[in-house]
Design an enzyme around this catalytic site. Structure first.
Site, mmCIF file in Angstrom:
data_model
loop_
_atom_site.group_PDB
_atom_site.id
_atom_site.type_symbol
_atom_site.label_atom_id
_atom_site.label_comp_id
_atom_site.label_asym_id
_atom_site.label_seq_id
_atom_site.Cartn_x
_atom_site.Cartn_y
_atom_site.Cartn_z
ATOM 1 N N PHE A 173 44.454 39.113 39.551
ATOM 2 C CA PHE A 173 43.220 38.648 39.614
ATOM 3 C C PHE A 173 42.594 37.977 38.875
ATOM 4 O O PHE A 173 42.355 38.384 37.836
ATOM 5 C CB PHE A 173 42.326 39.665 40.045
ATOM 6 C CG PHE A 173 40.858 39.264 40.676
ATOM 7 C CD1 PHE A 173 40.719 38.824 42.298
ATOM 8 C CD2 PHE A 173 40.101 39.255 39.933
ATOM 9 C CE1 PHE A 173 39.466 38.446 42.810
ATOM 10 C CE2 PHE A 173 38.662 38.630 40.211
ATOM 11 C CZ PHE A 173 38.641 38.323 41.671
ATOM 12 N N ASP A 223 43.791 36.898 30.052
ATOM 13 C CA ASP A 223 42.483 37.202 30.631
ATOM 14 C C ASP A 223 41.992 38.686 30.537
ATOM 15 O O ASP A 223 42.458 39.348 31.059
ATOM 16 C CB ASP A 223 42.726 36.737 32.385
ATOM 17 C CG ASP A 223 41.548 36.955 33.111
ATOM 18 O OD1 ASP A 223 40.445 37.495 32.696
ATOM 19 O OD2 ASP A 223 41.308 36.587 34.297
ATOM 20 N N LYS A 250 32.488 38.707 32.246
ATOM 21 C CA LYS A 250 31.733 40.165 32.412
ATOM 22 C C LYS A 250 31.253 40.720 31.335
ATOM 23 O O LYS A 250 29.805 40.343 31.382
ATOM 24 C CB LYS A 250 33.035 41.029 32.969
ATOM 25 C CG LYS A 250 33.422 40.685 34.511
ATOM 26 C CD LYS A 250 34.185 41.604 35.129
ATOM 27 C CE LYS A 250 34.577 41.117 36.468
ATOM 28 N NZ LYS A 250 35.904 40.941 36.915
#
Ligand SMILES: *Cc1c(COP(=O)(O)O)cnc(C)c1O
Length: 403
Positions: free
Chosen positions: A140, A225, A254
Protein backbone atom coordinates in the site's frame (compact mmCIF):
# COMPACT_ATOMS: atom_id res chain seq x y z
CA UNK A 1 -26.57 17.15 15.70
CA UNK A 2 -26.80 13.63 17.07
CA UNK A 3 -24.70 10.74 15.83
CA UNK A 4 -27.53 9.46 13.64
CA UNK A 5 -28.22 12.88 12.12
CA UNK A 6 -24.54 13.52 11.40
CA UNK A 7 -24.08 10.14 9.74
CA UNK A 8 -27.18 10.72 7.59
CA UNK A 9 -25.96 14.19 6.64
CA UNK A 10 -22.57 12.78 5.61
CA UNK A 11 -24.14 9.97 3.61
CA UNK A 12 -26.28 12.41 1.64
CA UNK A 13 -23.36 14.59 0.51
CA UNK A 14 -20.12 12.60 0.56
CA UNK A 15 -18.70 10.26 -2.04
CA UNK A 16 -19.04 6.82 -0.49
CA UNK A 17 -15.37 5.83 -0.50
CA UNK A 18 -15.24 4.95 3.20
CA UNK A 19 -17.40 2.90 5.56
CA UNK A 20 -16.59 4.49 8.93
CA UNK A 21 -17.62 2.99 12.24
CA UNK A 22 -20.85 4.67 13.43
CA UNK A 23 -19.16 7.14 15.77
CA UNK A 24 -18.94 10.93 15.37
CA UNK A 25 -15.91 12.39 17.12
CA UNK A 26 -15.69 15.92 18.36
CA UNK A 27 -12.65 16.18 20.67
CA UNK A 28 -9.41 14.40 21.47
CA UNK A 29 -6.57 14.48 23.99
CA UNK A 30 -3.66 12.04 24.05
CA UNK A 31 -5.01 8.55 23.39
CA UNK A 32 -8.61 9.54 24.17
CA UNK A 33 -11.35 10.84 21.89
CA UNK A 34 -14.90 11.93 22.72
CA UNK A 35 -17.99 11.60 20.52
CA UNK A 36 -20.89 14.04 20.12
CA UNK A 37 -22.92 12.13 22.72
CA UNK A 38 -20.15 12.57 25.29
CA UNK A 39 -18.84 8.98 25.17
CA UNK A 40 -15.09 8.46 25.55
CA UNK A 41 -13.05 6.01 23.50
CA UNK A 42 -9.46 4.90 23.47
CA UNK A 43 -8.19 5.55 19.94
CA UNK A 44 -6.37 2.39 18.84
CA UNK A 45 -5.99 3.48 15.22
CA UNK A 46 -4.32 6.86 15.78
CA UNK A 47 -5.18 8.15 12.33
CA UNK A 48 -3.38 5.21 10.70
CA UNK A 49 -0.30 6.24 12.73
CA UNK A 50 -0.54 9.93 11.79
CA UNK A 51 -1.30 10.53 15.49
CA UNK A 52 1.79 8.82 16.92
CA UNK A 53 2.06 11.63 19.47
CA UNK A 54 -1.62 11.53 20.35
CA UNK A 55 -4.42 14.01 19.85
CA UNK A 56 -3.74 17.72 20.45
CA UNK A 57 -0.21 17.18 21.77
CA UNK A 58 0.58 20.42 23.66
CA UNK A 59 3.96 20.97 21.98
CA UNK A 60 2.56 20.39 18.49
CA UNK A 61 -0.51 22.55 19.09
CA UNK A 62 1.71 25.34 20.44
CA UNK A 63 4.04 25.12 17.44
CA UNK A 64 1.06 25.31 15.08
CA UNK A 65 -0.65 28.14 16.99
CA UNK A 66 2.44 30.31 17.08
CA UNK A 67 3.13 29.83 13.39
CA UNK A 68 -0.54 30.24 12.47
CA UNK A 69 -0.45 33.84 13.63
CA UNK A 70 2.77 34.70 11.79
CA UNK A 71 2.96 33.12 8.37
CA UNK A 72 1.34 30.02 6.94
CA UNK A 73 2.17 29.86 3.25
CA UNK A 74 4.72 31.41 0.94
CA UNK A 75 4.93 28.80 -1.82
CA UNK A 76 8.44 27.85 -2.83
CA UNK A 77 8.56 30.88 -5.12
CA UNK A 78 9.97 32.67 -2.06
CA UNK A 79 12.04 31.48 0.87
CA UNK A 80 10.51 31.20 4.32
CA UNK A 81 12.28 31.30 7.67
CA UNK A 82 11.04 27.87 8.83
CA UNK A 83 12.03 25.53 6.01
CA UNK A 84 15.79 25.25 6.54
CA UNK A 85 15.44 24.53 10.27
CA UNK A 86 12.89 21.78 9.71
CA UNK A 87 14.81 20.20 6.84
CA UNK A 88 18.15 20.30 8.68
CA UNK A 89 16.78 18.51 11.71
CA UNK A 90 14.79 16.00 9.64
CA UNK A 91 17.83 15.19 7.48
CA UNK A 92 19.92 14.67 10.62
CA UNK A 93 17.27 12.36 12.11
CA UNK A 94 17.52 10.29 8.93
CA UNK A 95 21.31 10.42 8.66
CA UNK A 96 20.95 12.00 5.20
CA UNK A 97 21.74 15.43 3.81
CA UNK A 98 18.84 16.44 1.53
CA UNK A 99 15.07 16.80 2.01
CA UNK A 100 12.24 17.32 -0.46
CA UNK A 101 9.08 18.36 1.41
CA UNK A 102 5.63 17.40 0.16
CA UNK A 103 2.22 17.05 1.80
CA UNK A 104 0.67 13.60 1.60
CA UNK A 105 2.25 10.18 1.72
CA UNK A 106 1.21 9.37 -1.83
CA UNK A 107 2.91 12.52 -3.09
CA UNK A 108 6.11 11.53 -1.33
CA UNK A 109 5.94 8.07 -2.94
CA UNK A 110 5.37 9.68 -6.35
CA UNK A 111 8.35 11.95 -5.67
CA UNK A 112 10.57 8.97 -4.84
CA UNK A 113 9.47 7.22 -8.05
CA UNK A 114 10.37 10.30 -10.11
CA UNK A 115 13.74 10.61 -8.37
CA UNK A 116 14.54 6.92 -8.94
CA UNK A 117 13.69 7.16 -12.66
CA UNK A 118 15.69 10.34 -13.20
CA UNK A 119 18.59 8.84 -11.25
CA UNK A 120 18.52 5.72 -13.44
CA UNK A 121 18.66 7.80 -16.65
CA UNK A 122 21.25 10.32 -15.53
CA UNK A 123 23.49 8.23 -13.25
CA UNK A 124 23.13 4.69 -14.59
CA UNK A 125 22.58 5.58 -18.24
CA UNK A 126 19.37 3.55 -18.66
CA UNK A 127 17.58 4.27 -21.96
CA UNK A 128 15.03 7.06 -21.47
CA UNK A 129 11.54 5.89 -20.58
CA UNK A 130 12.60 2.31 -19.80
CA UNK A 131 13.32 2.37 -16.05
CA UNK A 132 11.43 -0.21 -13.98
CA UNK A 133 10.77 -0.38 -10.27
CA UNK A 134 10.25 -3.58 -8.27
CA UNK A 135 7.41 -3.49 -5.74
CA UNK A 136 5.93 -6.07 -3.36
CA UNK A 137 2.66 -7.96 -3.43
CA UNK A 138 0.20 -6.65 -0.87
CA UNK A 139 1.76 -3.18 -1.00
CA UNK A 140 0.00 0.00 0.00
CA UNK A 141 1.68 3.19 -1.17
CA UNK A 142 -1.31 5.52 -1.62
CA UNK A 143 -4.12 6.24 -4.05
CA UNK A 144 -2.78 8.11 -7.08
CA UNK A 145 -3.26 6.64 -10.54
CA UNK A 146 0.38 5.57 -10.86
CA UNK A 147 0.41 3.98 -7.40
CA UNK A 148 -2.87 2.04 -7.70
CA UNK A 149 -1.57 0.73 -11.02
CA UNK A 150 0.91 -1.48 -9.12
CA UNK A 151 -1.39 -2.32 -6.22
CA UNK A 152 -2.37 -6.01 -5.95
CA UNK A 153 -5.59 -5.13 -4.09
CA UNK A 154 -8.45 -5.37 -6.62
CA UNK A 155 -10.53 -2.77 -4.72
CA UNK A 156 -7.70 -0.24 -4.95
CA UNK A 157 -6.84 -0.96 -8.59
CA UNK A 158 -9.77 -2.26 -10.63
CA UNK A 159 -11.48 0.29 -12.84
CA UNK A 160 -8.73 2.90 -12.72
CA UNK A 161 -6.59 1.93 -15.69
CA UNK A 162 -4.81 2.38 -18.00
CA UNK A 163 -1.93 1.59 -15.69
CA UNK A 164 1.64 2.77 -15.74
CA UNK A 165 3.65 -0.21 -16.95
CA UNK A 166 6.95 0.49 -15.22
CA UNK A 167 6.54 -1.76 -12.19
CA UNK A 168 7.27 -5.41 -11.46
CA UNK A 169 5.48 -7.09 -8.56
CA UNK A 170 7.23 -9.76 -6.49
CA UNK A 171 6.12 -11.64 -3.34
CA UNK A 172 6.75 -9.69 -0.12
CA UNK A 173 9.40 -11.18 2.14
CA UNK A 174 11.11 -13.31 -0.53
CA UNK A 175 14.53 -11.87 -1.36
CA UNK A 176 15.36 -14.61 -3.90
CA UNK A 177 12.18 -13.85 -5.89
CA UNK A 178 13.08 -10.17 -5.78
CA UNK A 179 16.56 -10.79 -7.12
CA UNK A 180 15.16 -13.01 -9.87
CA UNK A 181 13.00 -10.09 -11.02
CA UNK A 182 15.95 -7.71 -11.49
CA UNK A 183 16.62 -6.89 -15.15
CA UNK A 184 19.09 -4.53 -16.82
CA UNK A 185 16.39 -1.81 -16.78
CA UNK A 186 15.53 -2.17 -13.08
CA UNK A 187 16.20 1.15 -11.36
CA UNK A 188 14.95 0.65 -7.84
CA UNK A 189 13.09 -1.39 -5.26
CA UNK A 190 10.16 0.26 -3.49
CA UNK A 191 9.11 -1.51 -0.31
CA UNK A 192 7.36 -1.03 3.03
CA UNK A 193 9.70 -2.46 5.71
CA UNK A 194 6.53 -3.77 7.39
CA UNK A 195 3.30 -3.78 5.37
CA UNK A 196 0.81 -1.70 7.35
CA UNK A 197 -2.42 -1.70 5.37
CA UNK A 198 -1.93 -5.35 4.47
CA UNK A 199 -2.34 -6.13 8.18
CA UNK A 200 1.02 -5.37 9.82
CA UNK A 201 2.81 -8.04 7.81
CA UNK A 202 6.36 -8.50 9.08
CA UNK A 203 8.84 -9.99 6.59
CA UNK A 204 11.13 -12.85 7.69
CA UNK A 205 14.25 -11.83 9.62
CA UNK A 206 17.07 -10.83 7.31
CA UNK A 207 14.77 -9.84 4.43
CA UNK A 208 15.48 -6.12 4.47
CA UNK A 209 19.20 -6.67 4.85
CA UNK A 210 19.09 -9.09 1.90
CA UNK A 211 17.19 -6.54 -0.20
CA UNK A 212 19.78 -3.92 0.72
CA UNK A 213 22.57 -6.25 -0.35
CA UNK A 214 20.83 -7.05 -3.67
CA UNK A 215 20.35 -3.33 -4.36
CA UNK A 216 24.02 -2.66 -3.67
CA UNK A 217 25.24 -5.51 -5.85
CA UNK A 218 22.86 -4.80 -8.75
CA UNK A 219 23.17 -1.01 -8.62
CA UNK A 220 19.56 -0.27 -7.57
CA UNK A 221 18.16 2.37 -5.29
CA UNK A 222 16.31 1.13 -2.21
CA UNK A 223 13.22 3.25 -1.55
CA UNK A 224 11.78 2.56 1.92
CA UNK A 225 8.19 3.64 2.34
CA UNK A 226 8.23 4.42 6.07
CA UNK A 227 5.06 6.53 5.88
CA UNK A 228 3.30 4.26 8.39
CA UNK A 229 6.16 2.20 9.86
CA UNK A 230 8.46 5.13 10.59
CA UNK A 231 8.77 7.83 13.24
CA UNK A 232 8.69 5.66 16.34
CA UNK A 233 5.86 3.20 15.63
CA UNK A 234 8.05 0.08 15.85
CA UNK A 235 10.15 1.28 18.78
CA UNK A 236 12.79 2.55 16.39
CA UNK A 237 12.92 5.85 14.56
CA UNK A 238 12.54 3.82 11.36
CA UNK A 239 11.43 0.21 10.91
CA UNK A 240 14.58 -0.29 8.78
CA UNK A 241 16.68 0.38 11.91
CA UNK A 242 15.70 -3.00 13.37
CA UNK A 243 17.86 -4.67 10.69
CA UNK A 244 20.40 -1.86 10.61
CA UNK A 245 19.39 -1.19 7.04
CA UNK A 246 19.80 2.28 5.58
CA UNK A 247 17.73 2.83 2.44
CA UNK A 248 18.79 5.28 -0.26
CA UNK A 249 15.50 7.14 0.11
CA UNK A 250 13.26 7.44 3.16
CA UNK A 251 9.64 8.16 2.25
CA UNK A 252 7.94 9.79 5.24
CA UNK A 253 4.47 11.12 5.94
CA UNK A 254 1.61 10.53 8.35
CA UNK A 255 3.16 11.19 11.82
CA UNK A 256 5.51 13.80 10.32
CA UNK A 257 2.53 16.17 10.45
CA UNK A 258 1.83 15.30 14.08
CA UNK A 259 -1.83 14.62 13.29
CA UNK A 260 -2.18 18.39 12.81
CA UNK A 261 -1.79 18.74 9.06
CA UNK A 262 -0.43 16.72 6.15
CA UNK A 263 3.35 16.82 5.99
CA UNK A 264 5.44 14.38 3.99
CA UNK A 265 8.99 14.27 2.74
CA UNK A 266 11.52 12.37 0.73
CA UNK A 267 14.89 12.26 2.49
CA UNK A 268 18.09 11.12 0.79
CA UNK A 269 21.63 12.21 0.03
CA UNK A 270 22.55 14.85 -2.49
CA UNK A 271 23.90 12.27 -4.95
CA UNK A 272 20.32 10.95 -5.19
CA UNK A 273 18.03 13.96 -4.66
CA UNK A 274 20.43 16.12 -6.63
CA UNK A 275 19.16 14.53 -9.86
CA UNK A 276 16.15 16.86 -9.73
CA UNK A 277 16.73 20.32 -11.16
CA UNK A 278 14.85 23.60 -10.99
CA UNK A 279 11.30 23.28 -12.29
CA UNK A 280 11.35 19.49 -12.38
CA UNK A 281 9.25 18.88 -9.30
CA UNK A 282 7.25 20.83 -6.75
CA UNK A 283 4.11 21.39 -4.75
CA UNK A 284 2.24 24.59 -3.87
CA UNK A 285 1.94 23.61 -0.21
CA UNK A 286 5.12 21.52 0.13
CA UNK A 287 7.45 23.08 2.71
CA UNK A 288 4.95 25.69 3.87
CA UNK A 289 5.95 27.42 7.11
CA UNK A 290 3.03 26.01 9.11
CA UNK A 291 3.92 22.46 8.06
CA UNK A 292 7.59 23.14 8.82
CA UNK A 293 6.80 24.45 12.31
CA UNK A 294 4.78 21.33 13.16
CA UNK A 295 7.20 18.99 11.38
CA UNK A 296 10.17 20.44 13.27
CA UNK A 297 8.30 19.98 16.56
CA UNK A 298 7.64 16.35 15.59
CA UNK A 299 11.34 15.82 14.86
CA UNK A 300 12.18 17.40 18.23
CA UNK A 301 9.97 14.78 19.93
CA UNK A 302 11.88 11.98 18.19
CA UNK A 303 15.44 13.31 18.58
CA UNK A 304 16.04 12.29 22.21
CA UNK A 305 14.92 8.68 21.58
CA UNK A 306 12.71 8.57 24.70
CA UNK A 307 9.48 7.85 22.86
CA UNK A 308 11.17 5.03 20.92
CA UNK A 309 12.45 3.56 24.23
CA UNK A 310 8.95 3.90 25.72
CA UNK A 311 7.53 1.96 22.76
CA UNK A 312 10.14 -0.80 23.14
CA UNK A 313 9.35 -1.03 26.87
CA UNK A 314 5.58 -1.39 26.31
CA UNK A 315 5.77 -3.66 23.27
CA UNK A 316 6.00 -6.91 25.33
CA UNK A 317 2.80 -5.93 27.18
CA UNK A 318 0.99 -5.75 23.83
CA UNK A 319 2.64 -8.97 22.66
CA UNK A 320 1.71 -10.90 25.85
CA UNK A 321 -1.86 -9.61 25.71
CA UNK A 322 -2.37 -10.75 22.14
CA UNK A 323 -0.74 -14.12 22.83
CA UNK A 324 -3.37 -14.67 25.55
CA UNK A 325 -6.14 -14.10 23.02
CA UNK A 326 -5.15 -17.11 20.93
CA UNK A 327 -7.49 -19.06 23.21
CA UNK A 328 -10.31 -16.62 22.40
CA UNK A 329 -10.48 -16.76 18.63
CA UNK A 330 -7.34 -14.94 17.50
CA UNK A 331 -5.63 -17.23 14.99
CA UNK A 332 -2.38 -15.32 14.49
CA UNK A 333 -0.89 -12.06 15.67
CA UNK A 334 2.07 -9.92 14.77
CA UNK A 335 3.57 -7.19 16.94
CA UNK A 336 6.36 -4.69 16.31
CA UNK A 337 6.61 -1.89 18.83
CA UNK A 338 3.10 -0.53 19.44
CA UNK A 339 1.85 -1.87 16.14
CA UNK A 340 -0.15 -5.07 16.02
CA UNK A 341 -2.15 -6.99 13.47
CA UNK A 342 -4.19 -10.03 14.39
CA UNK A 343 -6.30 -12.41 12.35
CA UNK A 344 -9.64 -13.46 13.79
CA UNK A 345 -11.15 -16.88 13.44
CA UNK A 346 -13.97 -16.11 10.98
CA UNK A 347 -16.27 -18.29 13.10
CA UNK A 348 -15.90 -15.74 15.94
CA UNK A 349 -16.43 -12.59 13.87
CA UNK A 350 -15.36 -10.66 10.81
CA UNK A 351 -12.86 -7.87 11.41
CA UNK A 352 -15.60 -5.32 10.88
CA UNK A 353 -18.00 -7.00 13.30
CA UNK A 354 -15.21 -7.18 15.87
CA UNK A 355 -14.44 -3.45 15.52
CA UNK A 356 -18.14 -2.64 15.97
CA UNK A 357 -18.19 -4.74 19.14
CA UNK A 358 -14.95 -3.14 20.32
CA UNK A 359 -16.55 0.28 19.88
CA UNK A 360 -19.19 -0.73 22.46
CA UNK A 361 -16.32 -1.52 24.82
CA UNK A 362 -14.82 1.93 24.37
CA UNK A 363 -12.03 1.30 21.86
CA UNK A 364 -11.83 2.46 18.25
CA UNK A 365 -9.89 0.26 15.86
CA UNK A 366 -9.98 -0.63 12.18
CA UNK A 367 -10.27 -3.90 10.33
CA UNK A 368 -8.44 -4.64 7.12
CA UNK A 369 -8.84 -7.39 4.50
CA UNK A 370 -11.83 -9.10 6.09
CA UNK A 371 -10.52 -10.91 9.13
CA UNK A 372 -7.58 -8.78 10.24
CA UNK A 373 -7.63 -6.08 12.92
CA UNK A 374 -4.90 -3.55 13.47
CA UNK A 375 -4.07 -2.02 16.84
CA UNK A 376 -1.88 1.07 16.64
CA UNK A 377 -2.60 3.37 19.57
CA UNK A 378 -0.78 6.70 19.91
CA UNK A 379 2.76 6.02 21.12
CA UNK A 380 2.18 8.29 24.13
CA UNK A 381 -0.11 5.61 25.62
CA UNK A 382 0.97 4.68 29.16
CA UNK A 383 1.12 1.16 30.56
CA UNK A 384 -2.17 1.48 32.44
CA UNK A 385 -3.98 2.61 29.29
CA UNK A 386 -2.41 -0.21 27.27
CA UNK A 387 -3.57 -2.77 29.84
CA UNK A 388 -7.05 -1.21 29.69
CA UNK A 389 -6.98 -1.43 25.88
CA UNK A 390 -6.13 -5.14 26.09
CA UNK A 391 -8.85 -5.76 28.70
CA UNK A 392 -11.37 -4.16 26.38
CA UNK A 393 -10.21 -6.24 23.41
CA UNK A 394 -10.61 -9.31 25.60
CA UNK A 395 -14.15 -8.25 26.66
CA UNK A 396 -15.11 -7.75 23.02
CA UNK A 397 -13.75 -11.20 22.08
CA UNK A 398 -15.64 -12.80 24.97
CA UNK A 399 -18.86 -10.99 24.06
CA UNK A 400 -18.62 -12.20 20.45
CA UNK A 401 -17.97 -15.78 21.52
CA UNK A 402 -21.09 -15.67 23.68
CA UNK A 403 -23.28 -14.31 20.90
C1 LIG B 1 -0.88 5.87 4.28
C2 LIG B 1 0.25 5.40 3.48
C3 LIG B 1 0.61 6.06 2.27
C4 LIG B 1 -0.22 7.17 1.67
O1 LIG B 1 -0.29 8.28 2.50
P1 LIG B 1 -1.43 9.40 2.19
O2 LIG B 1 -1.04 10.53 3.10
O3 LIG B 1 -2.74 8.78 2.55
O4 LIG B 1 -1.33 9.74 0.75
C5 LIG B 1 1.74 5.62 1.61
N1 LIG B 1 2.47 4.60 2.08
C6 LIG B 1 2.16 3.94 3.21
C7 LIG B 1 3.03 2.83 3.67
C8 LIG B 1 1.03 4.31 3.94
O5 LIG B 1 0.70 3.64 5.04
Amino acid sequence: MTTTETIAAEASVLAQTYAPLPVVLTAGRGVWVRDVEGREYLDALAGYSALNFGHTHPLLVAAAEQQLRRLTLTSRAFHNDRLAGFATRLARLCGKDRVLPMNTGAEAVETAIKVARKWAYTRRGLPDGRARIIVAEGNFHGRTTTIVGFSTDPAARTGFGPYDGGFDVVPFGDAAALEAAVTPTTAAVLVEPIQGEAGVIVPPPGYLAAVREICDRRGLLLLADEVQSGLGRTGHTFACDAEEVVPDIYILGKALGGGVLPVSAVVADHEVLGVLGVGEHGSTFGGNPLACAVGEAVVSLLEPGDIQAHVRRLSPVLEDGLARFEALGVLRHRVRGLWAGFDLDPRVASGRRFCEELQHHGVLAKDTHGATVRLAPPLVIDEEELVLLLERVESALLALRRS
